[in-house]
Design a protein around this motif. Structure first.
Motif, PDB file in Angstrom:
ATOM      1  N   ALA A  95       0.832  -1.209   0.000  1.00 58.01           N
ATOM      2  CA  ALA A  95       0.000   0.000   0.000  1.00 58.01           C
ATOM      3  C   ALA A  95       0.861   1.251   0.000  1.00 58.01           C
ATOM      4  CB  ALA A  95      -0.922  -0.005   1.218  1.00 58.01           C
ATOM      5  N   SER A  96       1.938   1.190   0.757  1.00 56.80           N
ATOM      6  CA  SER A  96       2.803   2.346   0.888  1.00 56.80           C
ATOM      7  C   SER A  96       3.545   2.639  -0.423  1.00 56.80           C
ATOM      8  CB  SER A  96       3.779   2.078   2.036  1.00 56.80           C
ATOM      9  OG  SER A  96       4.477   3.222   2.378  1.00 56.80           O
ATOM     10  N   VAL A  97       3.908   1.600  -1.141  1.00 58.17           N
ATOM     11  CA  VAL A  97       4.627   1.780  -2.407  1.00 58.17           C
ATOM     12  C   VAL A  97       3.668   2.179  -3.546  1.00 58.17           C
ATOM     13  CG1 VAL A  97       5.893   0.574  -4.240  1.00 58.17           C
ATOM     14  CG2 VAL A  97       6.568   0.261  -1.852  1.00 58.17           C
ATOM     15  N   PHE A  98       2.532   1.499  -3.644  1.00 54.95           N
ATOM     16  CA  PHE A  98       1.644   1.684  -4.792  1.00 54.95           C
ATOM     17  C   PHE A  98       0.533   2.716  -4.578  1.00 54.95           C
ATOM     18  CE2 PHE A  98       3.517  -2.403  -5.871  1.00 54.95           C
ATOM     19  CZ  PHE A  98       3.654  -2.315  -7.248  1.00 54.95           C
ATOM     20  N   GLY A  99       0.413   3.228  -3.361  1.00 58.04           N
ATOM     21  CA  GLY A  99      -0.688   4.128  -3.035  1.00 58.04           C
ATOM     22  C   GLY A  99      -0.845   5.272  -4.032  1.00 58.04           C
ATOM     23  N   LYS A 100      -2.096   5.610  -4.325  1.00 57.38           N
ATOM     24  CA  LYS A 100      -2.393   6.673  -5.293  1.00 57.38           C
ATOM     25  C   LYS A 100      -3.530   7.513  -4.724  1.00 57.38           C
ATOM     26  CE  LYS A 100      -4.127   5.961  -9.717  1.00 57.38           C
ATOM     27  NZ  LYS A 100      -4.108   5.207 -10.980  1.00 57.38           N
ATOM     28  N   LYS A 101      -3.367   8.831  -4.822  1.00 57.50           N
ATOM     29  CA  LYS A 101      -4.371   9.764  -4.314  1.00 57.50           C
ATOM     30  C   LYS A 101      -5.780   9.383  -4.791  1.00 57.50           C
ATOM     31  CE  LYS A 101      -5.152  14.793  -4.689  1.00 57.50           C
ATOM     32  NZ  LYS A 101      -6.164  14.893  -3.697  1.00 57.50           N
ATOM     33  N   ASP A 102      -6.744   9.428  -3.887  1.00 60.24           N
ATOM     34  CA  ASP A 102      -8.154   9.148  -4.198  1.00 60.24           C
ATOM     35  C   ASP A 102      -8.408   7.744  -4.746  1.00 60.24           C
ATOM     36  OD1 ASP A 102      -8.887  11.706  -3.414  1.00 60.24           O
ATOM     37  OD2 ASP A 102      -8.645  12.529  -5.430  1.00 60.24           O
ATOM     38  N   ASN A 103      -7.491   6.812  -4.481  1.00 61.74           N
ATOM     39  CA  ASN A 103      -7.699   5.435  -4.935  1.00 61.74           C
ATOM     40  C   ASN A 103      -7.389   4.436  -3.827  1.00 61.74           C
ATOM     41  OD1 ASN A 103      -7.974   4.944  -8.175  1.00 61.74           O
ATOM     42  ND2 ASN A 103      -7.019   6.921  -7.673  1.00 61.74           N
ATOM     43  N   LEU A 104      -8.246   3.429  -3.732  1.00 59.68           N
ATOM     44  CA  LEU A 104      -7.923   2.268  -2.900  1.00 59.68           C
ATOM     45  C   LEU A 104      -7.477   1.167  -3.850  1.00 59.68           C
ATOM     46  CD1 LEU A 104     -10.922   2.425  -0.417  1.00 59.68           C
ATOM     47  CD2 LEU A 104      -8.576   3.154  -0.006  1.00 59.68           C
ATOM     48  N   MET A 105      -6.823   0.153  -3.281  1.00 59.66           N
ATOM     49  CA  MET A 105      -6.285  -0.910  -4.135  1.00 59.66           C
ATOM     50  C   MET A 105      -6.758  -2.257  -3.630  1.00 59.66           C
ATOM     51  SD  MET A 105      -2.492   0.703  -4.109  1.00 59.66           S
ATOM     52  CE  MET A 105      -2.732   1.206  -2.424  1.00 59.66           C
ATOM     53  N   ARG A 106      -7.413  -2.981  -4.517  1.00 57.54           N
ATOM     54  CA  ARG A 106      -7.811  -4.330  -4.131  1.00 57.54           C
ATOM     55  C   ARG A 106      -6.693  -5.276  -4.527  1.00 57.54           C
ATOM     56  NH1 ARG A 106     -12.947  -6.541  -6.841  1.00 57.54           N
ATOM     57  NH2 ARG A 106     -11.468  -7.219  -8.439  1.00 57.54           N
ATOM     58  N   LEU A 107      -6.039  -5.812  -3.506  1.00 53.25           N
ATOM     59  CA  LEU A 107      -4.930  -6.739  -3.744  1.00 53.25           C
ATOM     60  C   LEU A 107      -5.422  -8.162  -3.530  1.00 53.25           C
ATOM     61  CD1 LEU A 107      -1.838  -7.312  -4.140  1.00 53.25           C
ATOM     62  CD2 LEU A 107      -1.629  -7.082  -1.652  1.00 53.25           C
ATOM     63  N   ASP A 108      -5.207  -8.981  -4.534  1.00 50.18           N
ATOM     64  CA  ASP A 108      -5.537 -10.398  -4.456  1.00 50.18           C
ATOM     65  C   ASP A 108      -4.325 -11.102  -3.853  1.00 50.18           C
ATOM     66  OD1 ASP A 108      -5.777 -13.110  -4.990  1.00 50.18           O
ATOM     67  OD2 ASP A 108      -6.894 -12.768  -6.852  1.00 50.18           O
ATOM     68  N   CYS A 109      -4.458 -11.564  -2.626  1.00 51.20           N
ATOM     69  CA  CYS A 109      -3.297 -12.123  -1.921  1.00 51.20           C
ATOM     70  C   CYS A 109      -2.944 -13.526  -2.407  1.00 51.20           C
ATOM     71  CB  CYS A 109      -3.532 -12.130  -0.420  1.00 51.20           C
ATOM     72  SG  CYS A 109      -3.762 -10.480   0.245  1.00 51.20           S
ATOM     73  N   ARG A 110      -3.715 -14.089  -3.318  1.00 51.93           N
ATOM     74  CA  ARG A 110      -3.364 -15.378  -3.903  1.00 51.93           C
ATOM     75  C   ARG A 110      -2.500 -15.157  -5.147  1.00 51.93           C
ATOM     76  NH1 ARG A 110      -8.108 -19.274  -5.831  1.00 51.93           N
ATOM     77  NH2 ARG A 110      -8.344 -17.582  -7.337  1.00 51.93           N
ATOM     78  N   SER A 111      -2.955 -14.276  -6.052  1.00 53.26           N
ATOM     79  CA  SER A 111      -2.231 -14.071  -7.313  1.00 53.26           C
ATOM     80  C   SER A 111      -1.296 -12.871  -7.264  1.00 53.26           C
ATOM     81  CB  SER A 111      -3.231 -13.848  -8.443  1.00 53.26           C
ATOM     82  OG  SER A 111      -3.909 -12.614  -8.232  1.00 53.26           O
ATOM     83  N   MET A 112      -1.460 -12.009  -6.231  1.00 51.50           N
ATOM     84  CA  MET A 112      -0.714 -10.759  -6.104  1.00 51.50           C
ATOM     85  C   MET A 112      -1.072  -9.766  -7.218  1.00 51.50           C
ATOM     86  SD  MET A 112       1.061 -10.415  -3.435  1.00 51.50           S
ATOM     87  CE  MET A 112       0.432 -11.505  -2.181  1.00 51.50           C
ATOM     88  N   GLU A 113      -2.189  -9.996  -7.891  1.00 53.55           N
ATOM     89  CA  GLU A 113      -2.662  -8.990  -8.843  1.00 53.55           C
ATOM     90  C   GLU A 113      -3.441  -7.937  -8.067  1.00 53.55           C
ATOM     91  OE1 GLU A 113      -4.939 -11.441 -11.404  1.00 53.55           O
ATOM     92  OE2 GLU A 113      -3.196 -11.992 -12.623  1.00 53.55           O
ATOM     93  N   PHE A 114      -3.442  -6.718  -8.598  1.00 54.05           N
ATOM     94  CA  PHE A 114      -4.223  -5.704  -7.901  1.00 54.05           C
ATOM     95  C   PHE A 114      -4.863  -4.738  -8.876  1.00 54.05           C
ATOM     96  CE2 PHE A 114      -1.741  -1.778  -8.215  1.00 54.05           C
ATOM     97  CZ  PHE A 114      -0.542  -2.267  -8.707  1.00 54.05           C
ATOM     98  N   GLU A 115      -5.832  -4.020  -8.345  1.00 52.08           N
ATOM     99  CA  GLU A 115      -6.602  -3.103  -9.176  1.00 52.08           C
ATOM    100  C   GLU A 115      -6.917  -1.851  -8.353  1.00 52.08           C
ATOM    101  OE1 GLU A 115     -10.910  -3.438 -11.423  1.00 52.08           O
ATOM    102  OE2 GLU A 115      -9.917  -5.264 -10.786  1.00 52.08           O
ATOM    103  N   TYR A 116      -6.807  -0.690  -8.999  1.00 44.35           N
ATOM    104  CA  TYR A 116      -7.168   0.562  -8.318  1.00 44.35           C
ATOM    105  C   TYR A 116      -8.678   0.784  -8.402  1.00 44.35           C
ATOM    106  CZ  TYR A 116      -2.248   2.003  -8.162  1.00 44.35           C
ATOM    107  OH  TYR A 116      -0.905   2.089  -7.896  1.00 44.35           O
ATOM    108  N   PHE A 117      -9.271   1.268  -7.333  1.00 42.15           N
ATOM    109  CA  PHE A 117     -10.684   1.664  -7.325  1.00 42.15           C
ATOM    110  C   PHE A 117     -10.770   3.091  -6.803  1.00 42.15           C
ATOM    111  CE2 PHE A 117     -13.222  -2.095  -8.231  1.00 42.15           C
ATOM    112  CZ  PHE A 117     -12.275  -3.096  -8.129  1.00 42.15           C
ATOM    113  N   PRO A 118     -11.293   4.011  -7.645  1.00 44.61           N
ATOM    114  CA  PRO A 118     -11.409   5.390  -7.179  1.00 44.61           C
ATOM    115  C   PRO A 118     -12.228   5.465  -5.892  1.00 44.61           C
ATOM    116  CG  PRO A 118     -11.815   5.268  -9.521  1.00 44.61           C
ATOM    117  CD  PRO A 118     -11.731   3.849  -9.034  1.00 44.61           C
ATOM    118  N   PHE A 119     -11.703   6.204  -4.946  1.00 45.48           N
ATOM    119  CA  PHE A 119     -12.410   6.392  -3.683  1.00 45.48           C
ATOM    120  C   PHE A 119     -12.526   7.893  -3.458  1.00 45.48           C
ATOM    121  CE2 PHE A 119     -12.469   6.968   0.957  1.00 45.48           C
ATOM    122  CZ  PHE A 119     -13.561   6.173   1.276  1.00 45.48           C
ATOM    123  N   LYS A 120     -13.615   8.459  -3.989  1.00 45.80           N
ATOM    124  CA  LYS A 120     -13.830   9.884  -3.771  1.00 45.80           C
ATOM    125  C   LYS A 120     -15.043  10.012  -2.877  1.00 45.80           C
ATOM    126  CE  LYS A 120     -11.921  11.670  -8.042  1.00 45.80           C
ATOM    127  NZ  LYS A 120     -12.399  10.586  -8.943  1.00 45.80           N
TER     128      LYS A 120
END
Ligand code: ADP
Ligand code: MG
Length: 378
Positions: A172-197
């Motif tokens: 989270a600390s490395v990939f964090g992006k303003k106004d976005n949360l990140m759904r991290l799949d802890c099995r595949s380590m794939e992730f996706e940004y979701f706007p959080f406004k």
């Protein structure tokens, strides 16, 4: 903070360096899911560690911590590990980069931060990723992959700080992006940004300041329950189990194991539901899921405590949209999603009622979803 760092850097080292920063994090939902191959949903926050750094042409690292008011020098070989805890994080980052074949040479640094320590916001990950990001930029031409920067932070915790953590905080600390949360799949380590406004809402943490010391590690016991049920259901982790499978085998397991697994399987789905709701801009559903998580953590997973349940009850009574324990449990914070027009009343009520019952106010930490590791324009 930036001015202060620059002034002190100039004073101590008589030159100028480059400024870097990285942030602490929250996790909106997805608790105790990481070791079950499920999802977590973190975001970086507007509380950060900032460092000014410049290579010094030697093989010695010289660092001053403004907040601890301490200066430390260390070499880059394994036997040079400093004894100060805060400096071990920085030493660990250097070592882990070198172990992976990256380059680190001597540098001078001054740093400070405003991530509350030990409040569950991962000030340590902020510190690690600030330095990992900086050393990647200064000595490696940014050739180290961002996921590796997170792993370098994680390995630092494991190998130099005695904390056997997962990857979420550093991720989270490395990939964090303003106004976005990140759904991290802890099995595949794939992730996706979701706007959080969260227009019209405020995210706020209430730190109970309570930490229950527990006999025999409840964390390991939870993990063991999950592993037993996964084995019984014939899946690798509970990520691959469904509620139907669980109910079918209910009589083959202890009641305790059943409820532990029930929480994990439900929580996996809740993270997905929250993401769907966010895409629709439906924050009321997001909040509802947060309450369900709290309920599950409290009744099924049994990692809450009276103080956190009380903060959750107060939130409910005040009409707060969502509230839950954040983190492993047995103390620490609740995370709350509050409509702006209820904010003042909620904070006032929570402080007063909690203090009446437990003798001290919870610490109020409003947060805004912000950028993770980055270079700061001087
Ligand atoms: P957290 O849950 O906040 O990550 P940890 O105990 O894992 O708590 O990490 C806190 C440690 O990180 C501190 O004891 C200190 O060594 C280091 N640290 C965090 N922030 C700072 C800071 N601003 N200055 C110096 N060291 C810091
Ligand atoms: Mg930490």
């Amino acid at each position: 903070m930036q001015k202060k760092i620059q002034t002190i850097f100039k004073e101590k080292f008589g030159k100028e360096g480059t400024l870097y920063a990285s942030a602490g994090r929250i996790n909106l939902i997805g608790e105790h899911t990481d070791y079950n191959g499920g999802f977590v949903f973190p975001g970086a926050i507007d509380k950060e560690i900032m460092a000014e750094i410049a290579p010094n042409g030697t093989e010695t690292v010289r660092v001053f911590s403004i907040d601890i008011n301490e200066y430390v020098e260390f070499g880059l070989n394994e036997e040079d590990a400093p004894s100060q805890q805060w400096a071990r994080y920085i030493f660990g980052i250097c070592r882990e980069i070198i172990k992976r074949g990256g380059k680190v040479h001597g540098f001078d640094a001054v740093f400070a931060g405003n991530v509350p320590l030990g409040a569950g916001l991962s000030s340590s990950a902020a510190l690690e990723s600030c330095f990992a990001f900086a050393l990647n930029d200064l000595f490696n031409g940014n050739t180290i992959d961002k996921f590796d920067l997170a792993r370098i932070g994680q390995s630092t915790e494991h190998n130099y700080c005695g904390v056997n953590c997962g990857i979420m905080d550093q991720f989270a600390s490395v990939f964090g992006k303003k106004d976005n949360l990140m759904r991290l799949d802890c099995r595949s380590m794939e992730f996706e940004y979701f706007p959080f406004k969260a227009d019209g809402y405020q995210l706020v943490l209430l730190d109970s300041k309570v930490k229950h010391a527990l006999v025999d590690s409840p964390y390991n016991k939870r993990r063991q329950s999950c592993e037993r049920v996964a084995k019984l259901l014939g899946v690798k982790t509970l990520r691959d189990a469904t509620m139907e499978m669980l109910n079918e085998h209910r009589s083959d397991m202890t009641a305790e194991d059943y409820f532990r697994a029930k929480y994990v399987i439900a929580e996996k789905q809740r993270v997905l539901d929250v993401c769907d709701a966010l895409v629709k801009g439906d924050l009321e559903t997001v909040g509802k899921k947060m309450y369900e998580t709290h309920e599950g953590l409290s009744k099924d997973y049994e990692v809450s405590c009276v103080e956190l349940d009380y903060l959750n009850d107060i939130a409910k009574e005040c009409g707060v949209t969502g509230s839950r324990i954040m983190g492993g449990g047995f103390g620490g914070c609740t995370i709350n999603l509050v409509r702006n027009n209820l904010y003042d009343k909620f904070i006032e009520t929570a402080k007063r009622k909690f203090a009446e019952k437990y003798g001290h106010e919870p610490v109020v930490i409003p947060v805004v979803i912000s950028d993770g590791a980055h270079k700061v324009e001087a």
